[in-house]
Motif scaffolding. Structure first.
Motif, PDB file in Angstrom:
ATOM      1  N   SER A 142     -20.153 -26.669  73.990  1.00 46.05           N
ATOM      2  CA  SER A 142     -20.198 -25.369  74.666  1.00 46.05           C
ATOM      3  C   SER A 142     -21.397 -24.502  74.299  1.00 46.05           C
ATOM      4  N   SER A 143     -22.035 -24.757  73.180  1.00 47.76           N
ATOM      5  CA  SER A 143     -23.078 -23.860  72.681  1.00 47.76           C
ATOM      6  C   SER A 143     -24.457 -24.504  72.711  1.00 47.76           C
ATOM      7  N   ASP A 144     -25.323 -24.015  73.595  1.00 49.46           N
ATOM      8  CA  ASP A 144     -26.711 -24.470  73.599  1.00 49.46           C
ATOM      9  C   ASP A 144     -27.442 -23.959  72.355  1.00 49.46           C
ATOM     10  N   GLU A 145     -27.021 -22.797  71.865  1.00 49.11           N
ATOM     11  CA  GLU A 145     -27.656 -22.227  70.679  1.00 49.11           C
ATOM     12  C   GLU A 145     -27.469 -23.128  69.457  1.00 49.11           C
ATOM     13  N   GLU A 146     -26.311 -23.791  69.387  1.00 47.02           N
ATOM     14  CA  GLU A 146     -26.074 -24.688  68.254  1.00 47.02           C
ATOM     15  C   GLU A 146     -27.061 -25.846  68.265  1.00 47.02           C
ATOM     16  N   TRP A 147     -27.431 -26.304  69.432  1.00 47.08           N
ATOM     17  CA  TRP A 147     -28.414 -27.386  69.524  1.00 47.08           C
ATOM     18  C   TRP A 147     -29.794 -26.908  69.101  1.00 47.08           C
ATOM     19  N   LEU A 148     -30.113 -25.669  69.399  1.00 42.07           N
ATOM     20  CA  LEU A 148     -31.388 -25.124  68.936  1.00 42.07           C
ATOM     21  C   LEU A 148     -31.410 -25.031  67.413  1.00 42.07           C
ATOM     22  N   ARG A 149     -30.270 -24.699  66.822  1.00 39.22           N
ATOM     23  CA  ARG A 149     -30.186 -24.652  65.356  1.00 39.22           C
ATOM     24  C   ARG A 149     -30.396 -26.042  64.768  1.00 39.22           C
ATOM     25  N   LEU A 150     -29.879 -27.072  65.457  1.00 35.76           N
ATOM     26  CA  LEU A 150     -29.963 -28.443  64.971  1.00 35.76           C
ATOM     27  C   LEU A 150     -31.311 -29.107  65.272  1.00 35.76           C
ATOM     28  N   ALA A 151     -32.141 -28.467  66.085  1.00 33.34           N
ATOM     29  CA  ALA A 151     -33.379 -29.104  66.548  1.00 33.34           C
ATOM     30  C   ALA A 151     -34.232 -29.699  65.423  1.00 33.34           C
ATOM     31  N   PRO A 152     -34.433 -29.012  64.292  1.00 34.60           N
ATOM     32  CA  PRO A 152     -35.239 -29.624  63.225  1.00 34.60           C
ATOM     33  C   PRO A 152     -34.614 -30.905  62.674  1.00 34.60           C
ATOM     34  N   LEU A 153     -33.295 -30.947  62.592  1.00 34.09           N
ATOM     35  CA  LEU A 153     -32.611 -32.150  62.110  1.00 34.09           C
ATOM     36  C   LEU A 153     -32.722 -33.280  63.132  1.00 34.09           C
ATOM     37  N   ILE A 154     -32.582 -32.929  64.412  1.00 34.30           N
ATOM     38  CA  ILE A 154     -32.645 -33.923  65.484  1.00 34.30           C
ATOM     39  C   ILE A 154     -34.074 -34.400  65.714  1.00 34.30           C
ATOM     40  N   ARG A 155     -35.036 -33.545  65.358  1.00 30.48           N
ATOM     41  CA  ARG A 155     -36.449 -33.835  65.568  1.00 30.48           C
ATOM     42  C   ARG A 155     -36.770 -33.964  67.048  1.00 30.48           C
ATOM     43  N   ALA A 156     -36.349 -32.952  67.778  1.00 25.81           N
ATOM     44  CA  ALA A 156     -36.599 -32.935  69.222  1.00 25.81           C
ATOM     45  C   ALA A 156     -36.654 -31.488  69.677  1.00 25.81           C
ATOM     46  N   GLU A 157     -37.309 -31.271  70.799  1.00 32.41           N
ATOM     47  CA  GLU A 157     -37.366 -29.937  71.392  1.00 32.41           C
ATOM     48  C   GLU A 157     -37.547 -30.072  72.890  1.00 32.41           C
ATOM     49  N   GLY A 158     -37.436 -28.955  73.592  1.00 39.60           N
ATOM     50  CA  GLY A 158     -37.668 -28.943  75.030  1.00 39.60           C
ATOM     51  C   GLY A 158     -36.781 -29.909  75.791  1.00 39.60           C
ATOM     52  N   GLU A 193     -23.269 -33.977  63.938  1.00 44.16           N
ATOM     53  CA  GLU A 193     -21.911 -33.443  63.964  1.00 44.16           C
ATOM     54  C   GLU A 193     -21.479 -32.943  62.589  1.00 44.16           C
ATOM     55  N   LEU A 194     -21.790 -33.716  61.554  1.00 41.61           N
ATOM     56  CA  LEU A 194     -21.373 -33.323  60.212  1.00 41.61           C
ATOM     57  C   LEU A 194     -22.089 -32.055  59.757  1.00 41.61           C
ATOM     58  N   ASP A 195     -23.349 -31.905  60.151  1.00 39.53           N
ATOM     59  CA  ASP A 195     -24.072 -30.676  59.825  1.00 39.53           C
ATOM     60  C   ASP A 195     -23.404 -29.471  60.484  1.00 39.53           C
ATOM     61  N   THR A 196     -23.029 -29.631  61.745  1.00 41.56           N
ATOM     62  CA  THR A 196     -22.323 -28.556  62.460  1.00 41.56           C
ATOM     63  C   THR A 196     -20.994 -28.251  61.791  1.00 41.56           C
ATOM     64  N   LEU A 197     -20.280 -29.295  61.455  1.00 40.75           N
ATOM     65  CA  LEU A 197     -18.964 -29.177  60.828  1.00 40.75           C
ATOM     66  C   LEU A 197     -19.042 -28.426  59.502  1.00 40.75           C
ATOM     67  N   LYS A 198     -20.032 -28.792  58.677  1.00 44.41           N
ATOM     68  CA  LYS A 198     -20.177 -28.157  57.367  1.00 44.41           C
ATOM     69  C   LYS A 198     -20.731 -26.737  57.492  1.00 44.41           C
ATOM     70  N   HIS A 199     -21.690 -26.559  58.392  1.00 45.97           N
ATOM     71  CA  HIS A 199     -22.325 -25.245  58.556  1.00 45.97           C
ATOM     72  C   HIS A 199     -21.308 -24.174  58.937  1.00 45.97           C
ATOM     73  N   HIS A 200     -20.339 -24.539  59.763  1.00 44.05           N
ATOM     74  CA  HIS A 200     -19.343 -23.580  60.233  1.00 44.05           C
ATOM     75  C   HIS A 200     -18.030 -23.655  59.450  1.00 44.05           C
ATOM     76  N   GLY A 201     -17.981 -24.485  58.446  1.00 44.14           N
ATOM     77  CA  GLY A 201     -16.795 -24.558  57.596  1.00 44.14           C
ATOM     78  C   GLY A 201     -15.561 -25.109  58.273  1.00 44.14           C
ATOM     79  N   PHE A 202     -15.756 -25.959  59.292  1.00 44.98           N
ATOM     80  CA  PHE A 202     -14.594 -26.515  59.980  1.00 44.98           C
ATOM     81  C   PHE A 202     -13.777 -27.432  59.074  1.00 44.98           C
TER      82      PHE A 202
END
Length: 353
Positions: A276-292, A67-76
Motif C-alpha cells: 500500500s505504501s509507495d513511500e516505503e519503497w522509497l525508504r528501501l531504495a538504497p537497500l534494493i539498489r534501484a530507483e526510478g 521484507e525483513l527490513d520493513t518488518l524490523k523498521h516498523h516493529g511488526f
C-alpha cells in the motif's frame, strides 16, 4: 510456583510504596523489576511482554531482506510477540545447512525442497512467502513471440537444469508445441547476475532468471515471453502458488507456536505495508539498489507476488505441479517420492484462511 510471603511482600512494596507513599511505578516497570529478580514467569498476564526470539537465516542481498527490513523498521515482529534475530549468509546452501544443523530456526526456501526432505524423514514444513517467479525475457524488438520461436536459440537459465521454473516452461513447450527446449537449444546455465549482464549485452537470445532480475530487465528494454506462473496455470494450477516460503521444523513450531504464528503475522503486516505504501519503497531504495522506473517495476512485481489465497488451495495446486515436475525432473529432482509429501505446507495455517 508461588511467591514466598517475603518476596511477594517486597514486590508489593515496590508497586505500592512503603509507609503510605505511593510510588509511580507502571505495570511495565514492575514487570521489568520482577524479571530482573527471576520472577516474571510466576506473574499472571506478563507473558505478552516477553517476545519469542526467532533465529532466521537469509541471503544478505536477497529480496527477503526487503521484507525483513520493513518488518524490523516498523516493529511488526515485537508487536506480534516475536523478536527476529537475523543472520545473513552468502548462499542458499549455507542457509539450508544451518537450518538442518539447528543453528537457526527459519530460512526461506521452496516447497519442492521441503517436500523432498520431508519424504526422506525430515520434519520440515513451509509457510508461503511469495508467489513471484521468474520468466523467459527477450528484448522488446526481438522476433521471438512464442515459445515455439525459441527453437535453435541461445537461452540463459538461472538456477540450474532442475530449476522449477525451467522445468515448468519445458513441460509447457513439450505439451503445447512439441518442442524440447533442453535438447534443441544452446542452453547456458549461470549465476543470475552474470546472465543478467549477458542478456543486456546481447549475448543471449532469451534468458530465464529469478523474478527480481526479470523486473530489472523489464525496466531496461525487455519483455516477458512466458512466466513460470503462466506455465503453472496452463499445466493445471488454479491460481498462483508460492514459489518460496518460510521454512522451519514441525517440532520447533509445536514447541514455539507463538513464535511461529508471530512470524507469519509480522510478515503479513510487512507485506500489507509494502502493498500500500509507495513511500516505503522509497525508504528501501538504497537497500534494493534501484530507483526510478526500475524501483517501480520491482515494487509492482513484488506486490503481484504477495500470497492472497487460502493455504489449502496453494497446497492442492502445488501437489498437482509436483506430478508435472516429477515427470520431467525425475528422481534427481524429487527423489523416490511419487507425490508431494503431506505436511509440506504448515498445518498451523490450516484455520487461518
Amino acid at each position: 510456583m508461588q511467591l514466598s510471603r517475603t518476596r511477594a511482600g517486597s514486590l508489593n512494596r515496590l508497586e505500592h510504596g512503603s509507609g503510605g507513599d505511593v510510588m509511580n511505578v507502571t505495570r511495565r516497570s514492575f514487570i521489568l523489576l520482577a524479571s530482573a529478580m527471576g520472577l516474571v514467569a510466576d506473574l499472571p498476564g506478563t507473558h505478552a511482554w516477553a517476545a519469542s526470539k526467532v533465529r532466521i537465516g537469509v541471503l544478505k542481498f536477497g529480496t527477503v531482506s526487503w521484507e525483513l527490513d520493513t518488518l524490523k523498521h516498523h516493529g511488526f515482529d515485537m508487536a506480534s510477540g516475536t523478536e527476529l534475530d537475523i543472520a545473513y549468509f552468502a548462499g542458499e546452501d549455507a542457509t539450508n545447512v544451518a537450518l538442518q544443523a539447528g543453528e537457526i530456526d527459519v530460512i526461506v526456501s521452496d516447497w519442492l525442497w521441503v517436500s523432498r526432505l520431508r519424504s526422506e524423514g525430515e520434519d520440515l514444513t513451509l509457510s508461503p512467502y511469495s508467489t513471484a517467479v521468474g520468466a523467459i525475457m527477450v528484448r522488446q524488438d526481438s522476433p521471438i513471440l512464442t515459445i515455439a520461436d525459441l527453437k535453435g536459440r541461445k537461452i540463459g537459465v538461472a538456477g540450474g537444469p532442475l530449476d522449477k521454473s525451467w522445468l515448468l516452461i519445458q513441460a509447457l513447450a513439450r505439451r503445447d508445441h512439441g518442442v524440447d527446449l533442453a535438447t534443441i537449444n544452446d542452453i547456458v546455465f549461470g549465476a543470475p547476475p552474470l546472465l543478467q549482464e549477458k542478456a543486456l549485452q546481447g549475448e543471449l537470445d532469451a534468458v530465464l532468471n529469478f523474478w527480481h532480475f526479470c523486473a530489472r530487465l523489464e525496466a531496461n528494454g525487455f519483455r516477458r515471453l512466458v512466466g513460470a506462473e503462466d506455465a503453472a496455470m496452463r499445466l493445471g494450477a488454479s491460481g498462483p502458488v508460492s514459489a518460496l516460503g518460510y521454512v522451519f521444523r514441525d517440532r520447533w513450531a509445536d514447541r514455539n507456536p507463538a513464535a511461529a504464528k508471530g512470524l507469519v503475522k509480522a510478515s503479513a503486516q510487512a507485506k500489507e505495508l509494502l502493498a500500500s505504501s509507495d513511500e516505503e519503497w522509497l525508504r528501501l531504495a538504497p537497500l534494493i539498489r534501484a530507483e526510478g522506473k526500475e524501483l517501480e517495476t520491482l515494487r509492482d512485481r513484488y506486490r503481484e507476488g504477495i500470497p492472497r489465497r487460502p493455504v489449502a488451495e496453494e497446497e492442492a495446486d502445488a501437489a498437482r505441479l509436483y506430478r508435472v515436475l516429477a515427470e520431467i525432473g525425475g528422481e534427481r529432482l524429487v527423489g523416490s517420492a511419487p507425490e508431494m509429501a503431506p505436511g509440506t505446507f504448515w498445518r498451523g495455517l490450516a484455520n487461518d484462511g
